[in-house]
Enzyme design. Structure first.
Site, PDB file in Angstrom:
ATOM      1  NE  ARG A 159     105.534  85.924  25.576  1.00 15.60           N
ATOM      2  CZ  ARG A 159     106.601  85.701  26.321  1.00 15.60           C
ATOM      3  NH1 ARG A 159     106.851  86.467  27.373  1.00 15.60           N
ATOM      4  NH2 ARG A 159     107.456  84.734  26.010  1.00 15.60           N
ATOM      5  NE  ARG A 173      91.711  68.671  13.064  1.00 16.68           N
ATOM      6  CZ  ARG A 173      92.264  69.442  12.154  1.00 16.68           C
ATOM      7  NH1 ARG A 173      92.997  68.897  11.192  1.00 16.68           N
ATOM      8  NH2 ARG A 173      92.083  70.745  12.170  1.00 16.68           N
ATOM      9  CE1 TYR A 221      97.082  85.704  16.889  1.00 13.04           C
ATOM     10  CE2 TYR A 221      95.052  84.463  16.552  1.00 13.04           C
ATOM     11  CZ  TYR A 221      96.354  84.739  16.213  1.00 13.04           C
ATOM     12  OH  TYR A 221      96.945  84.059  15.179  1.00 13.04           O
ATOM     13  CG  ASP A 237      92.701  83.625  12.987  1.00 18.25           C
ATOM     14  OD1 ASP A 237      93.892  83.692  13.334  1.00 18.25           O
ATOM     15  OD2 ASP A 237      91.945  82.679  13.301  1.00 18.25           O
ATOM     16  CD  GLU A 291     107.384  82.572  15.021  1.00 14.39           C
ATOM     17  OE1 GLU A 291     106.355  82.442  15.714  1.00 14.39           O
ATOM     18  OE2 GLU A 291     107.401  82.473  13.775  1.00 14.39           O
ATOM     19  NE  ARG A 318      93.245  80.449  20.080  1.00 13.06           N
ATOM     20  CZ  ARG A 318      93.539  81.223  21.126  1.00 13.06           C
ATOM     21  NH1 ARG A 318      92.566  81.751  21.829  1.00 13.06           N
ATOM     22  NH2 ARG A 318      94.791  81.461  21.458  1.00 13.06           N
TER      23      ARG A 318
END
Length: 381
Positions: free
Chosen positions: A247, A175, A346, A348, A298, A171
């Protein structure tokens, strides 16, 4: 029919709206004091900054129907996530791109030269990467892996990268140009007034009643024709088979007079830095101007029973337990499990909305045919 939807996040709101528009009586409840789930946003009283209370959420999708859907309920403004990372005392651009490669190796490589250079760095003896570390070593080599991926991954997931599936790294593309837009999707943006205002607008329908500060009680199910559950899959069954692993995140807030880091997200790849990233929330609304700033450090750790579950772990133990819960769910009539927690995946935001639209339509089609609703419209396994 009378429908109970547990959870006033994206799944509950979109399914509720779909069914209410078809004439059903929908009741949405949430144990928290706000709608929006983990997408919840609110205006900080001290600074005026629009806060992503449970961490940043950037909307991005290639699904034109989903993009049109969210724009019905919110005014989306352009936003591209341009992540930076601090590693070994220097700042680099993510995802790894031509600028990152040239800066890190102190080169001036063209795209074709950079491809050949990284292939020389890579461990070509790894023909079929079996874990996260092998995937990284095969495609970016040890230097980039150590600088940008290894420490961050150990902090984020709390385990050796060799114990994580290779698919996680797939994921994170490399580039060979100077494009540092974190996402590839055609449609990217942020709702001007935040996600909570958008979700409240979705819930604003005469066929929907919404009650916050209202935990689910199993006795409620008997008052409705069907229940949609967007809470933890194992939680619906009282964790009778054991707890699925997650998590969780801890946020350490600090305020700053001015601009703290010049970008919305700064990762920290070094293992000795205890936090994974710092987010500066005013940069998620670049159309606004604020003299003061609010930032979050975080920290990632294993979720305990009283913690908010963020990321499903889905390693070997969890997958085996998940199979048992899926069988239990499929044998339980009157409830459909939806969303990130209900399907232990998970997701989006755009995928969550797509699946909620699909789930609502599937329910209506089955009802029209006299068939029972599915336990899962999108299978967790």
């Amino acid at each position: 029919m009378r429908i109970l939807l547990v959870g006033a996040g994206l799944s509950g709101a979109v399914i509720g709206r779909t069914l209410a528009q078809a004439g059903h009586d929908c009741h949405v409840i949430d144990s928290r004091d706000h709608a929006g789930g983990n997408c919840h946003t609110e205006r900080d009283a001290a600074t005026g900054v629009m806060m992503h209370v449970y961490g940043p959420h950037i909307f991005h999708t290639d699904d034109a129907e989903v993009w049109d859907y969210v724009n019905r309920f919110a005014d989306f403004l352009p936003f591209q996530n341009r992540v930076k990372t601090t590693s070994r005392g220097a700042v680099y651009s993510l995802p790894v791109n031509l600028l990152t490669i040239n800066q890190f190796f102190r080169r001036t490589l063209r795209p074709d030269e950079a491809r050949a250079f990284l292939e020389c760095q890579a461990d070509t003896s790894i023909a079929d990467p079996q874990n996260f570390e092998e995937q990284a070593l095969r495609f970016v080599g040890p230097d980039l892996y150590e600088a940008f991926f290894k420490g961050y991954t150990e902090k984020q997931w709390g385990c050796d990268p060799r114990n994580l599936p290779a698919s996680i790294l797939r994921r994170l593309p490399v580039r060979f140009n100077y494009d540092d837009n974190y996402f590839f999707h055609r449609f990217q943006g942020m709702p001007r007034e935040g996600y909570t205002a958008m979700i409240r607008a979705i819930l604003d329908h005469p066929g929907i009643a919404t009650d916050l500060n209202t935990p689910y009680d199993p006795a409620m199910a008997g008052q409705y024709d069907h229940v949609f559950w967007s809470g933890p899959l194992d939680g619906f069954f009282g964790y009778r088979l054991g707890r699925l692993g997650y998590r969780t995140l801890d946020f350490e807030r600090f305020d700053y007079d001015g601009d703290y880091q010049g970008c919305a997200v700064m990762n920290y790849g070094d293992r000795e830095v205890p936090y994974t990233r710092i987010t500066e929330h005013k940069h998620f609304s670049p159309w606004e101007t604020h003299e003061r700033s609010v930032c979050y450090r975080e920290f990632s750790r294993a979720a305990g029973p009283d913690d908010i579950p963020y990321y499903p772990i889905r390693l070997v133990r969890e997958k085996a337990l998940l199979e048992d819960y899926v069988r239990l769910a499929q044998a339980t009539p009157g409830v459909t499990f939806v969303g990130r927690l209900g399907t232990y995946r998970y997701l989006d935001m755009d995928v969550t909305i797509r699946e909620a639209l699909d789930t609502g339509r599937d329910f209506l089609a089955r009802a029209a045919q006299g068939r029972s609703p599915a336990a899962f419209v999108h299978a967790p396994l």
